[in-house]
Design a protein around this motif. Structure first.
Motif, mmCIF file in Angstrom:
data_model
loop_
_atom_site.group_PDB
_atom_site.id
_atom_site.type_symbol
_atom_site.label_atom_id
_atom_site.label_comp_id
_atom_site.label_asym_id
_atom_site.label_seq_id
_atom_site.Cartn_x
_atom_site.Cartn_y
_atom_site.Cartn_z
ATOM 1 N N GLY A 1 -16.773 -5.480 9.435
ATOM 2 C CA GLY A 1 -17.052 -6.853 9.037
ATOM 3 C C GLY A 1 -17.092 -7.021 7.537
ATOM 4 N N TYR A 2 -17.661 -6.062 6.856
ATOM 5 C CA TYR A 2 -17.796 -6.158 5.415
ATOM 6 C C TYR A 2 -16.446 -6.058 4.723
ATOM 7 C CZ TYR A 2 -19.235 -4.984 0.683
ATOM 8 O OH TYR A 2 -19.393 -4.969 -0.665
ATOM 9 N N LEU A 3 -15.464 -5.517 5.414
ATOM 10 C CA LEU A 3 -14.146 -5.366 4.814
ATOM 11 C C LEU A 3 -13.343 -6.658 4.856
ATOM 12 C CD1 LEU A 3 -13.236 -1.889 6.287
ATOM 13 C CD2 LEU A 3 -14.163 -2.404 4.046
ATOM 14 N N ASP B 1 8.338 -9.211 0.805
ATOM 15 C CA ASP B 1 7.865 -9.020 -0.571
ATOM 16 C C ASP B 1 6.347 -9.126 -0.694
ATOM 17 O OD1 ASP B 1 10.512 -8.786 -1.378
ATOM 18 O OD2 ASP B 1 10.711 -10.971 -1.682
ATOM 19 N N ASP B 2 5.683 -9.325 0.429
ATOM 20 C CA ASP B 2 4.236 -9.521 0.383
ATOM 21 C C ASP B 2 3.485 -8.208 0.582
ATOM 22 O OD1 ASP B 2 5.172 -9.323 2.949
ATOM 23 O OD2 ASP B 2 3.598 -10.603 3.802
ATOM 24 N N LYS B 3 3.891 -7.184 -0.090
ATOM 25 C CA LYS B 3 3.263 -5.871 0.034
ATOM 26 C C LYS B 3 1.819 -5.930 -0.472
ATOM 27 C CE LYS B 3 3.839 -1.054 -1.411
ATOM 28 N NZ LYS B 3 4.678 -0.109 -2.194
ATOM 29 N N LEU B 4 0.924 -5.317 0.284
ATOM 30 C CA LEU B 4 -0.483 -5.303 -0.107
ATOM 31 C C LEU B 4 -0.655 -4.539 -1.411
ATOM 32 C CD1 LEU B 4 -2.379 -4.655 3.252
ATOM 33 C CD2 LEU B 4 -2.373 -6.740 1.909
ATOM 34 N N TYR C 1 -6.465 -2.030 4.941
ATOM 35 C CA TYR C 1 -5.670 -1.848 6.156
ATOM 36 C C TYR C 1 -5.884 -0.452 6.726
ATOM 37 C CZ TYR C 1 -1.502 -1.905 9.159
ATOM 38 O OH TYR C 1 -0.646 -1.853 10.225
ATOM 39 N N ARG C 2 -5.865 0.549 5.890
ATOM 40 C CA ARG C 2 -5.996 1.933 6.345
ATOM 41 C C ARG C 2 -7.382 2.214 6.910
ATOM 42 N NH1 ARG C 2 -3.085 4.258 0.869
ATOM 43 N NH2 ARG C 2 -0.927 3.699 1.443
ATOM 44 N N LYS C 3 -8.406 1.648 6.299
ATOM 45 C CA LYS C 3 -9.773 1.874 6.789
ATOM 46 C C LYS C 3 -9.950 1.318 8.195
ATOM 47 C CE LYS C 3 -12.566 2.211 2.576
ATOM 48 N NZ LYS C 3 -13.671 1.600 1.803
#
Length: 744
Positions: free
Chosen positions: A638-640, A663-666, A672-674
């Motif tokens: 939730g905090y993320l 082109d919308d690369k983070l 995302y990985r977490k």
């Protein structure tokens, strides 16, 4: 038609037309003449009113003489009773109001044999709290990162505040400072602590809290720096005290800050507010309220020395509570010498106690209690529930509620007033009584001894993790602690709040039996259970319903890896918990602990040991999957960024195509990985998620904003709406699970 002219005869003649009017040129008949007798009476009254004042007085006496003969004596007697009544009460000629005189020690001696023998039906600590309700009230800790002021032009300047008071008053000031900095788009300088003549603690921010954690937690919301830049300090001769102090009114509104404070900050580039206690109203916009909550429950983590000794206290307290499964009661006892003096209450010390308290008040508060507008009324204070409870009163209350003499108690307190005398009855009722002084060695406690705020932080930690918390007097300590416990315990404060107005009357009743007293105390416990879950229904948040005492965030997610050695085998349990609160049980005791990957890493850490034991007991008792509230962990989904997401019935959108194109690369793929990493664990009991998580895991190297992050959010929404759709492996099941892997 001719106009009508009104003529009034005011000469008072007796012609019978006295006040009657005549109409000239009118065919209307004249009004009938009044009878002469009536006219004479009216004439006499008019003449009486026109006489001099001497005639008026004689007329009144003549008309009302009989009434005054009765009224005046009655008024005299009533006044005499009103004046003599209170005076006679002061002289001891009338009984004092019920509850106004301290007789608790006498009551204890009279009932001790009954208390001692009543040890057969002790209440279990694990079953004290049973009240449940679904919370639907307002949520003053929502998820929002919006700002009120435009940030396009950069920070508006530096905000310097000075926090005063004790530990939790300083905590309140820090949280308000974070909120104000967010409101004004200011850079917050680590708050300084004002030296208090009562607390006499010279500790600085870094002595009590973890500065690095504070700055890192707030970095996405409020910029925090340890000190001002050198070029700014040079302007003020490298002395912050040379910066002019800006006085802010108490409980200032958001409008005051944006309309009065903000222009000054923009023009000067720096503002110093002192004092800063209670300088922000409780009722503020949601995004500012969120900053308060973030600071209190996330950013403020105790420093390493406090953190480590606090964990030691809790661990040793759990060892002393083996009979009750490691659970214990904590009592915040405010019967210190200065508190007794400040309350202006009297106990059983007579004239000597009264003289001693006067001396302490003179020493600590000078002439404050000698002002003419200050009325000291010990009996009235006791009746109104303003007197600190004594140890014997707390002990009798708990025994009456059903806690037997094997109950473990942690006593959070300073130096008890006349400790040997007042603590003895409590020890007789609860021999398993402990304090920080008895749980740790003098060498361990030595570095904290002269710092009252650091000692209070140790008590705070021990009370936070107790199964039952007992508050005996108001103040910031219990209010902050109850709010923190609500986060930790799924919305329940698990706190006993004595009804002191009722208690003092019961303890003065010489005819009160032990059975009757127990009935009253059991009802009081049930009421504390009910109030522990209740949230005030208020239109606006105020000081009595602050976010520090009644925190209600949106539904927040958390993932916990639960480990347990069972029947000589290593069993891994993974629980995905829907938290009614964001369970930051003790940010002081948890957030520095890494997530264990192996049982050997988790075993021996008190928090994880408790989590494992609690989870297994719940699963075994229910023989089914259950959503339970577990101790918190530092990584919270939730905090993320998904604190208040809506639930969804579909795991993935139909015909959804995921690719690396776009082109919308983070910019920062950490988020995302977490989330994907934590959801991987969930597949153990949620096989329906396996395909989606596997698909999303293919883009960990370079996730895109629209496609990939939105798909992850949909998974979270789906999980939120299907929490009970899990595989449950009962400990008593005959099923044998086997796993195979390709080692190549």
């Amino acid at each position: 038609m001719k106009g009508k002219t009104h003529h009034q005869n005011g000469n008072g003649n007796g012609n019978g037309n006295g006040g009657a009017g005549e109409e000239s040129g009118s065919n209307s008949p004249s009004p009938p003449l009044s009878p002469r007798r009536r006219s004479s009476l009216s004439f006499c009254r008019r003449r009486l009113r026109s006489k001099p004042y001497s005639n008026l007085a004689s007329g009144m006496i003549f008309r009302w003489n009989l009434r005054y003969l009765f009224v005046l004596p009655m008024l005299y007697v009533s006044g005499l009773i009103m004046c003599v009544g209170p005076f006679s009460a002061l002289m001891g000629q009338s009984p004092p109001p019920p509850g106004s005189v301290y007789h608790s020690d006498e009551m204890f001696r009279r009932l001790w044999n009954h208390i001692q023998s009543d040890n057969s039906s002790g209440i279990q600590l694990s079953s004290v709290w049973s009240y449940r309700r679904r919370l639907k009230e307002q949520k003053p800790c929502p998820n929002s990162t919006a700002r009120l002021l435009s940030v396009s032009s950069g920070p508006s300047g530096y905000l310097i505040v000075e926090a005063n008071g004790g530990l939790n008053q300083q905590r309140s000031a820090i949280c308000n400072a974070v909120a104000v900095a967010g409101l004004l788009n200011a850079i917050l300088v680590i708050p300084s602590f004002e030296f208090n003549s009562v607390w006499r603690d010279p500790s600085k921010f870094a002595d009590i809290y973890d500065e690095d954690h504070f700055i890192a937690t707030l970095k996405d919301y409020v910029k925090v720096v340890r000190e001002l830049p050198l070029d700014v300090m040079e302007i003020y001769d490298y002395n912050i005290s040379n910066i002019p102090t800006f006085r802010v009114q108490a409980w200032a509104t958001v409008g005051y800050y944006t309309g009065v404070v903000y222009p000054v900050l923009r023009s000067q580039g720096i503002i110093r507010i002192s004092p800063f206690a209670n300088r922000l109203a409780m009722n503020v916009p949601p995004q500012i309220q969120f900053l308060r909550c973030l600071a209190n429950y996330e950013a403020l983590k105790f420093s390493a020395p406090i953190l480590n000794l606090g964990k030691t206290l809790v661990s040793r307290m759990a060892e002393k509570s083996s009979r009750t499964g490691g659970k214990y009661i904590s009592i915040h006892l405010r019967f210190e010498e200065d508190m007794v003096a400040f309350s202006c209450c009297l106990y059983d010390g007579g004239e000597a106690e009264m003289s001693e308290m006067d001396s302490i008040r003179e020493k600590g508060w000078k002439k404050k209690f000698q002002r003419t507008d200050r009325v000291i009324s010990p009996g009235q204070n006791r009746v109104e529930g303003k007197c600190p409870l004594t140890p014997v009163e707390v002990g009798m209350m708990l025994r009456g509620m059903g806690f037997d003499n094997s109950t473990s108690i942690y006593l959070a307190s300073g130096k008890i007033y006349q400790e040997e005398k007042h603590l003895a009855p409590l020890l007789k009722m609860f021999p398993n009584l402990h304090t920080k002084e008895s749980l740790v060695s003098p060498d361990e406690l030595g570095p904290f001894q002269v710092y009252s705020s650091r000692l209070a932080a140790l008590d705070y930690t021990a009370c936070l993790l107790s199964e039952v918390f007992v508050t005996t007097q108001g103040g910031n300590f219990p209010h902050f602690l109850m709010g923190h416990r609500r986060f930790y315990n799924g919305g329940h404060a698990k706190t006993i709040i004595p009804d002191k107005r009722k208690l003092v009357v019961l303890l003065q009743d010489k005819n009160m039996s032990w059975r009757g007293f127990k009935d009253e105390m059991e009802a009081m416990l049930a009421e504390s259970d009910r109030k522990g879950m209740i949230v005030p229904r208020v239109k606006k948040i105020n000081r009595k319903s602050s976010v520090y005492t009644y925190p209600l965030p949106e539904f927040w997610f958390n993932i916990h890896l639960i480990l347990r050695e069972y029947s000589s085998s290593l069993v891994w349990f993974l629980t995905f918990v829907l938290m009614l609160m964001k369970t930051i049980a003790t940010d002081e005791a948890i957030s520095s602990i890494y997530e264990p990957k192996f049982y050997s890493q988790a075993k021996g850490i008190l928090v994880w040991d408790n989590a494992m034991a609690f989870e297994i007991l719940s699963l075994e008792a229910n023989k089914t999957w259950i959503i339970v509230t577990l101790p918190p962990h530092q990584h919270v989904i939730g905090y993320l960024g998904f604190l208040g997401c809506k639930s969804a019935n579909i795991l993935m959108e139909i015909n959804l195509k995921l690719s690396q194109d776009g082109d919308d690369k983070l910019v920062d793929p950490t988020l995302y990985r977490k989330i994907i990493g934590k959801l991987q664990y969930l597949i153990i009991t949620r096989s329906d998620l396996a395909y989606s998580i596997n698909k999303l895991s293919q883009f960990l190297a370079s996730p895109r904003t629209i496609n990939h992050l939105n798909a992850v959010q949909r998974v979270l929404q789906y999980v939120k709406g299907s929490l009970r759709q899990v595989l449950f492996y009962s400990v008593n099941s005959k099923i044998k699970l086997e796993a195979y892997t390709d080692a190549d």
